[in-house]
Scaffold this active site. Structure first.
Site, PDB file in Angstrom:
ATOM      1  N   MET A   1     -11.427 113.152  58.075  1.00  0.00           N
ATOM      2  CA  MET A   1     -12.550 114.186  59.431  1.00  0.00           C
ATOM      3  C   MET A   1     -11.709 113.781  60.651  1.00  0.00           C
ATOM      4  O   MET A   1     -11.481 115.418  61.217  1.00  0.00           O
ATOM      5  CB  MET A   1     -13.810 112.866  59.712  1.00  0.00           C
ATOM      6  CG  MET A   1     -14.197 113.695  60.987  1.00  0.00           C
ATOM      7  SD  MET A   1     -15.944 112.345  61.239  1.00  0.00           S
ATOM      8  CE  MET A   1     -17.135 112.783  60.145  1.00  0.00           C
TER       9      MET A   1
ATOM     10  N   LYS B   1     -16.640 139.394  66.123  1.00  0.00           N
ATOM     11  CA  LYS B   1     -18.186 139.009  65.195  1.00  0.00           C
ATOM     12  C   LYS B   1     -17.613 137.762  65.244  1.00  0.00           C
ATOM     13  O   LYS B   1     -16.516 137.267  65.943  1.00  0.00           O
ATOM     14  CB  LYS B   1     -18.540 139.009  64.386  1.00  0.00           C
ATOM     15  CG  LYS B   1     -17.819 139.427  63.302  1.00  0.00           C
ATOM     16  CD  LYS B   1     -18.069 140.633  62.277  1.00  0.00           C
ATOM     17  CE  LYS B   1     -17.812 140.458  60.866  1.00  0.00           C
ATOM     18  NZ  LYS B   1     -18.259 140.838  59.382  1.00  0.00           N
TER      19      LYS B   1
ATOM     20  N   ARG C   1     -25.451 144.689  49.680  1.00  0.00           N
ATOM     21  CA  ARG C   1     -26.680 143.159  51.354  1.00  0.00           C
ATOM     22  C   ARG C   1     -27.193 144.444  51.533  1.00  0.00           C
ATOM     23  O   ARG C   1     -28.207 143.601  51.289  1.00  0.00           O
ATOM     24  CB  ARG C   1     -24.858 142.548  51.891  1.00  0.00           C
ATOM     25  CG  ARG C   1     -23.933 141.932  50.899  1.00  0.00           C
ATOM     26  CD  ARG C   1     -22.831 141.420  52.062  1.00  0.00           C
ATOM     27  NE  ARG C   1     -22.473 142.303  52.886  1.00  0.00           N
ATOM     28  CZ  ARG C   1     -21.846 141.890  53.584  1.00  0.00           C
ATOM     29  NH1 ARG C   1     -21.325 140.049  53.484  1.00  0.00           N
ATOM     30  NH2 ARG C   1     -20.869 142.412  54.382  1.00  0.00           N
TER      31      ARG C   1
ATOM     32  N   TYR D   1      -8.288 108.474  51.430  1.00  0.00           N
ATOM     33  CA  TYR D   1      -9.269 107.840  50.427  1.00  0.00           C
ATOM     34  C   TYR D   1      -9.358 107.740  49.424  1.00  0.00           C
ATOM     35  O   TYR D   1      -8.755 108.992  48.804  1.00  0.00           O
ATOM     36  CB  TYR D   1      -9.760 108.879  51.531  1.00  0.00           C
ATOM     37  CG  TYR D   1     -11.314 108.104  52.545  1.00  0.00           C
ATOM     38  CD1 TYR D   1     -12.047 106.827  52.986  1.00  0.00           C
ATOM     39  CD2 TYR D   1     -10.896 109.085  53.892  1.00  0.00           C
ATOM     40  CE1 TYR D   1     -12.215 106.416  53.947  1.00  0.00           C
ATOM     41  CE2 TYR D   1     -11.527 108.187  55.385  1.00  0.00           C
ATOM     42  CZ  TYR D   1     -12.310 107.231  55.348  1.00  0.00           C
ATOM     43  OH  TYR D   1     -13.244 106.859  56.238  1.00  0.00           O
TER      44      TYR D   1
END
Length: 358
Positions: free
Chosen positions: A303, A35, A129, A255
């Site tokens: 990024m 998956k 779940r 940053y």
């Protein structure tokens, strides 16, 4: 020309990991869980690579099952979330999918449909779940019998909540609940074992195990890495050094001026970032490697780029590939530094990173 950022996929390592899962499953058979696009490795290449060994595949949903069929693979495909609409049942019959039914609504759809797929029944033994409570199973089976659908039941399935923690008693408790709930139907198959359960001493494996993350070299256990469990890394994430410069003591990097340089260092910029799926929260001291030498990240991940300290790799030059995880640096190590798990890192690699297979 395109940048050389790439995820290299070692399909032989994948096969070796599946064989280890099969060995640890004992008398049970292992179905290959592919998956989430084969945990980020590519569902079709992964499924094809395992086709000679895997007798079943397991996916989350219908579109993943279609991808396996459209690739020409004929093994049964277990759909772990079952069906999401009544019409999906007929597709399961036509395409050879085995949905896991976990709700009364899905049973209602089965009652209303002329389609009669083979299917599994999910039991909620404590994960909370999906699944029927153990006390509901007998009524569910009685209803299926009254509908003429009882012959379609392949078996029962559950999922463990704490198998990754070998000190937790919950796996044994869930196994006992599952055993008690399924004992009236000894002729039906049973499946409980996720990747972590393959490493739980004395764990009952029943008929089918469901290895997932271990196939891709990631550790399913708390406090252990994949290699420590005998698993081979399958994905190597690499990106080039695109700039090297000296940063002087007292200067900052990235940053937020997040890293203050306390001595002159040789710094490299690597063409990969959170836009590629590398975790933004992997900060200073997260390991990487260049030319087989371990180095460290410094400052914040951007990024499209991140910075590395090349002190331990004095011969590194622009253009050299940097391994973000793979053979030298384990994906589990990076996940720990980023406060997450290898599952998230592997499935999070974005589409702009090409996969190369060998």
């Amino acid at each position: 020309m395109p940048r050389s950022t790439v995820a290299r996929i070692d399909l032989e390592a994948l096969r070796q990991n599946f064989r280890l899962a099969s060995e640890r499953a004992g008398t049970a058979q292992a179905m290959a869980v592919v998956k989430a696009d084969g945990y980020g490795h590519g569902i079709v290449p992964v499924a094809k690579a395992l086709a000679a060994d895997a007798q079943k595949y397991a996916v989350a949903c219908l579109e993943e099952a279609f991808a396996i069929r459209d690739a020409g693979l004929r093994q049964p495909v277990v759909m772990l979330q079952g069906v999401h609409a009544e019409g999906d049942l007929e597709l399961c019959v036509r395409r050879g999918f085995e949905p896991v039914l976990h709700s009364h609504q899905q049973i209602d759809w089965l009652a209303q449909s002329e389609a009669r797929p083979t299917f599994w029944i999910k039991i909620n033994t404590g994960m909370n779940r999906l699944g029927f409570l153990p006390a509901e199973v007998e009524d569910v089976m009685t209803r299926l019998d009254s509908m003429g659908a009882r012959s379609g039941v392949l078996g029962f399935i559950t999922h463990f909540a704490c198998a990754d923690d070998l000190d937790s008693p919950m796996t044994a408790e869930q196994t006992a609940r599952f055993e008690e709930a399924t004992v009236p139907w000894p002729e039906l198959m049973r499946s409980v074992a996720n990747s972590a359960a393959h490493f739980v001493p004395g764990q009952a494996m029943y008929d089918w195990s469901r290895p997932g993350i271990m196939l891709y070299g990631g550790s399913p256990l708390v406090g252990k890495t994949g290699p420590e469990l005998g698993l081979k890394p399958v994905m190597s994430l690499e990106a080039p050094l695109i700039s090297i410069r000296t940063v002087r003591a007292g200067e900052t990097v990235g940053y937020g001026a997040g890293f203050l340089v306390d001595r002159d260092i040789r710094m490299g910029m690597v063409a990969v970032g959170y836009g590629d799926g590398y975790p933004r929260h992997a900060g200073t001291d997260t390991p990487a490697a260049v030319n087989g030498q371990r180095i460290r990240l410094i400052g914040r991940v951007s990024m499209d780029m991140l910075a590395v300290d090349l002190t331990n790799a004095p011969d590194a030059k622009e253009g050299d590939p940097v391994e973000l995880w793979g053979q030298t640096v384990g994906v589990d190590e990076v996940a720990t530094c980023a406060g997450t798990i290898s599952y998230e890192l592997l499935t999070g690699i974005t589409a702009r990173v090409p996969r190369e297979y060998r």
